[in-house]
Design an enzyme around this catalytic site. Structure first.
Site, PDB file in Angstrom:
ATOM      1  N   GLU A 297     -78.231 -20.647  46.772  1.00 25.89           N
ATOM      2  CA  GLU A 297     -79.344 -21.157  45.975  1.00 25.89           C
ATOM      3  C   GLU A 297     -80.495 -20.157  45.945  1.00 25.89           C
ATOM      4  O   GLU A 297     -81.014 -19.733  46.977  1.00 25.89           O
ATOM      5  CB  GLU A 297     -79.831 -22.484  46.566  1.00 25.89           C
ATOM      6  CG  GLU A 297     -81.101 -23.039  45.944  1.00 25.89           C
ATOM      7  CD  GLU A 297     -80.916 -23.525  44.526  1.00 25.89           C
ATOM      8  OE1 GLU A 297     -81.790 -23.226  43.684  1.00 25.89           O
ATOM      9  OE2 GLU A 297     -79.899 -24.191  44.248  1.00 25.89           O
ATOM     10  N   THR A 337     -79.206 -23.495  38.570  1.00 25.50           N
ATOM     11  CA  THR A 337     -77.948 -23.520  39.311  1.00 25.50           C
ATOM     12  C   THR A 337     -76.763 -23.752  38.390  1.00 25.50           C
ATOM     13  O   THR A 337     -75.717 -23.110  38.524  1.00 25.50           O
ATOM     14  CB  THR A 337     -77.998 -24.605  40.396  1.00 25.50           C
ATOM     15  OG1 THR A 337     -78.988 -24.248  41.360  1.00 25.50           O
ATOM     16  CG2 THR A 337     -76.654 -24.758  41.091  1.00 25.50           C
ATOM     17  N   HIS A 455     -84.546 -24.230  48.706  1.00 28.06           N
ATOM     18  CA  HIS A 455     -85.077 -25.024  47.601  1.00 28.06           C
ATOM     19  C   HIS A 455     -86.261 -25.816  48.131  1.00 28.06           C
ATOM     20  O   HIS A 455     -86.224 -26.309  49.263  1.00 28.06           O
ATOM     21  CB  HIS A 455     -83.989 -25.971  47.075  1.00 28.06           C
ATOM     22  CG  HIS A 455     -84.265 -26.553  45.726  1.00 28.06           C
ATOM     23  ND1 HIS A 455     -85.333 -27.382  45.470  1.00 28.06           N
ATOM     24  CD2 HIS A 455     -83.601 -26.430  44.547  1.00 28.06           C
ATOM     25  CE1 HIS A 455     -85.318 -27.749  44.209  1.00 28.06           C
ATOM     26  NE2 HIS A 455     -84.286 -27.176  43.621  1.00 28.06           N
ATOM     27  N   ASP A 507     -76.796 -17.942  42.851  1.00 31.52           N
ATOM     28  CA  ASP A 507     -76.599 -18.681  41.600  1.00 31.52           C
ATOM     29  C   ASP A 507     -77.613 -18.216  40.558  1.00 31.52           C
ATOM     30  O   ASP A 507     -77.315 -18.108  39.380  1.00 31.52           O
ATOM     31  CB  ASP A 507     -76.681 -20.198  41.827  1.00 31.52           C
ATOM     32  CG  ASP A 507     -78.027 -20.665  42.373  1.00 31.52           C
ATOM     33  OD1 ASP A 507     -78.819 -19.829  42.842  1.00 31.52           O
ATOM     34  OD2 ASP A 507     -78.280 -21.891  42.338  1.00 31.52           O
ATOM     35  N   HIS A 508     -78.821 -17.910  41.020  1.00 30.47           N
ATOM     36  CA  HIS A 508     -79.873 -17.369  40.145  1.00 30.47           C
ATOM     37  C   HIS A 508     -80.992 -16.875  41.043  1.00 30.47           C
ATOM     38  O   HIS A 508     -80.917 -16.980  42.276  1.00 30.47           O
ATOM     39  CB  HIS A 508     -80.389 -18.427  39.162  1.00 30.47           C
ATOM     40  CG  HIS A 508     -80.951 -19.660  39.821  1.00 30.47           C
ATOM     41  ND1 HIS A 508     -82.238 -19.751  40.257  1.00 30.47           N
ATOM     42  CD2 HIS A 508     -80.367 -20.846  40.136  1.00 30.47           C
ATOM     43  CE1 HIS A 508     -82.448 -20.940  40.799  1.00 30.47           C
ATOM     44  NE2 HIS A 508     -81.331 -21.624  40.749  1.00 30.47           N
TER      45      HIS A 508
END
Length: 648
Positions: A297, A337, A455, A507-508
């Site tokens: 993440e 995501t 996150h 994911d990014h």
């Protein structure tokens, strides 16, 4: 004189029936004031990134006021409807005043709550409400839980309720003192018709493109109205490429994409329009190794020491890089995501609007899972949250993966959890258990593991690292690094380790906001492929897209297979053909050589020369050849999904 006027009552200073227009007008003014103050505060928050030209400042506030007024027209509809339908004689009664004031109270509270929400959203994404906010309205449990764990919600709501009560009282007093006169039903109906016509015209002819007047993205965002942008995003969550974007003749695009997709090891199997189905032939024995793909993440490249970070927040990954095949020029396709999962699983360029992971008719697609399942692999998608979030469980479950999420863990197996999922260390314990059990069958395993700890609210078990939980992004990054290290070290003790390919990728990025529409530096992500004795440690500096990872993994294992992927095996691709895709939900970027092509709605295309270190971009003379290539990739991907050509 006394006799003449003795029976005459003084004219009241206020109209007893002022509520028909008074309350809507006052609430509309309140909305404009709150929106303007919000804009000023966000401007102050983003001041160092704003270009303070006269045009930008005037446009920011002028266009902003325009959108505020448009939003006010929509927002006061309930009050207009109430005043229109209630007879004049009833509008003096206590029951009506209480009903009207309760409605005003609710509307004022929503406006204040919206202002606070915009501040929080801007703090996270540096933009007005967009697709992400729409998703947040759908997945209320996770989002509300995240907010409760990140902010003192009780205190904030209490303050907002107190302010709402004060403003409602003041608005009620002002309404009673207003100069608006009462109207009979016929006149009220004429006013209402005029109001509805104005609203209808704005719905038909006004969109959120008016604010796109500046080359500075922050200025354009500030010129919008958050509430208006929220409903605009809801209405346009999918964009038809052919309707909104620059397109070319289908025959030309079909021929162009086949030229672009062709590589030395591939052979097309048919001549159908837009078909890229081909046989990938890699001579020699196939390496049926286990594959553990960890998508992390929000892991920006610049968190790692290998990209210049000096904070020491990824000590394990930094040490692992020296023993791995370390890719230093990889770009994420998007900012969510679901975009990363789309790129890693079905290896397709991003299509405008919502990710395919979230779209209808996304079952039975040609995926990395389907290829490996066809090779006899046991395929898994292992996630620390609940699979229903972002439609991940449905997508992977219907595309040849077995979904394993937090429901597979008992309470005693969870050391810590927040609203997004269990702590990453518990996720990896679950993955270790799942992989160790699966390999006993004698079949190889492909496990795609998706982390969650990096996150907001950035919380994790205390005592694992030297940064306290809930203190910021750096702590969450370091904790995830700790959890990955714990997992790899544990894996080294397992019998399946020596026959396993470990792939670690983001994911990014953690943030994609910048002064330009697509700041390329914010899309760079790390990739490590670790398999001692099989993959030699090295640095791979070639430009690469996230959609290339699947074909590259299959190439490393020397697999031959039939492909519908848009991605390249980077080791088979001839030098000079590298390219990457970056996107938001509207802007589609194509990176090749030193250029960035951006395709946008209203059939716009522009060529930029980006600075790959700081994300700045200078517009250049249009490169028609690269624009044609960008159109071919994006138009083909959109056509294929719409026509069901991505199915197995």
């Amino acid at each position: 004189m006394r006799t003449l006027f003795s029976g005459t009552k003084p004219t009241p200073k206020t109209s007893p029936h002022a509520s028909f227009l008074a309350r809507p007008v006052l609430v509309a003014l309140f909305l404009v004031i709150i929106s303007t103050l919000t804009r000023l505060l966000l401007l102050f928050k983003t001041s160092i990134d704003i270009d303070y030209s006269t045009r930008n400042v005037l446009g920011l506030f002028g266009i902003g006021l325009f959108y505020d007024v448009i939003n006010a027209l929509y927002f006061v509809f309930p009050l207009m409807l109430l005043g229109w339908l209630v007879p004049v004689g009833w509008q003096n009664k206590k029951g009506f005043r209480i009903t009207a004031n309760v409605l005003v109270f609710i509307m004022v509270f929503l406006l204040l709550l919206n202002a606070v929400s915009e501040w929080v959203f801007w703090d996270e994404f540096s933009s007005r409400f967009n697709f992400i906010a729409v998703d947040y309205l759908i997945y209320t449990q996770e989002v509300i839980g995240n907010i409760r764990q990140s902010y003192p919600v009780g205190i904030i709501i209490s303050i907002l309720l107190l302010l709402t009560a004060i403003f409602t009282f003041l608005l009620a007093r002002l309404a009673e003192q207003s100069a608006f006169r009462s109207f009979r039903f016929g006149m009220r109906s004429l006013v209402m018709v005029g109001y509805v016509v104005i609203v209808a015209v704005t719905v038909l002819f006004v969109d959120n493109k008016v604010r796109q007047f500046s080359s500075n993205v922050y200025v354009n965002e500030l010129a919008g109205n958050g509430m208006y942008e929220l409903f605009s995003a809801y209405q346009h969550n999918e964009l038809d490429y052919n309707q909104f974007y620059l397109k070319s003749d289908d025959g030309k695009v079909s021929a162009e994409i086949r030229t672009l997709i062709k590589t030395p090891e591939s052979h097309f199997i048919n001549n159908k329009p837009f078909s890229i189905e081909r046989n990938i032939v890699n001579p020699g024995p196939e390496q049926r190794r286990n594959i553990v793909l960890i998508s992390v993440e929000s892991l920006s490249a610049d968190f790692l020491g290998g990209f210049g970070n000096t904070q020491g927040i990824t000590p394990f990954l930094d040490s692992l890089a020296g023993s791995s095949l370390f890719f230093t020029n990889l770009y994420a396709t998007g900012t969510r995501t679901v975009r990363g999962l789309e790129a890693l699983s079905i290896c397709t360029p991003p299509t405008p609007g919502q990710s395919i992971v979230r779209r209808p008719k996304n079952e039975g697609l040609f995926s990395l899972g389907s290829v490996l399942k066809g090779k006899g692999y046991q395929t898994r998608f292992i996630y620390g949250g609940y699979g229903y979030f972002d439609n991940m469980g449905y997508f992977f479950g219907h595309n040849d993966y077995k979904v394993v999420d937090r429901t597979a863990l008992s309470k005693k197996e969870i050391d810590y959890e927040n609203i997004w999922g269990v702590a990453d260390e518990n996720l990896f314990q679950l993955a270790d258990k799942e992989i160790s059990g699966a390999v006993k069958s004698g079949k190889p395993v492909f496990a795609h593991i998706m982390t969650t700890s990096n996150h907001r609210p950035y919380t994790y078990p205390e005592g694992r690292i030297d940064i306290p939980s809930h203190t910021g992004r750096e702590g969450a990054v370091k904790y995830t690094d700790f959890a990955i290290g714990q997992f790899i070290r544990r894996a080294r003790t397992r019998p399946w380790f020596k026959n396993t390919l470990f792939v670690i990728v983001a994911d990014h990025c953690a943030s994609s906001a910048g002064k330009t529409d697509l700041p390329v530096d914010r899309y760079k992500i790390p990739l490590l492929i670790y398999a001692p004795g099989f993959v030699k440690p090295a640095v791979m500096p070639r430009l690469m897209s996230q959609i290339d990872l699947g074909p590259t993994i299959l190439g490393l294992l020397n697999f031959s297979y039939r492909s519908k992927f848009f991605g390249y095996d980077i080791f088979k691709l001839e030098p000079g053909r590298e390219r990457a895709f970056v996107s938001t939900y509207q802007s589609l970027g194509y990176i090749k050589n030193d250029s960035l092509i951006i395709l946008k709605p209203q059939k716009l295309a522009a060529t930029f020369l980006p600075d790959f270190k700081n994300g700045a971009a200078r517009q250049a003379q249009q490169n028609k050849h690269l624009v044609d290539e960008a159109v071919a990739w994006y138009q083909s991907a959109s056509f294929q999904f719409r026509q069901g050509m991505m199915k197995k």
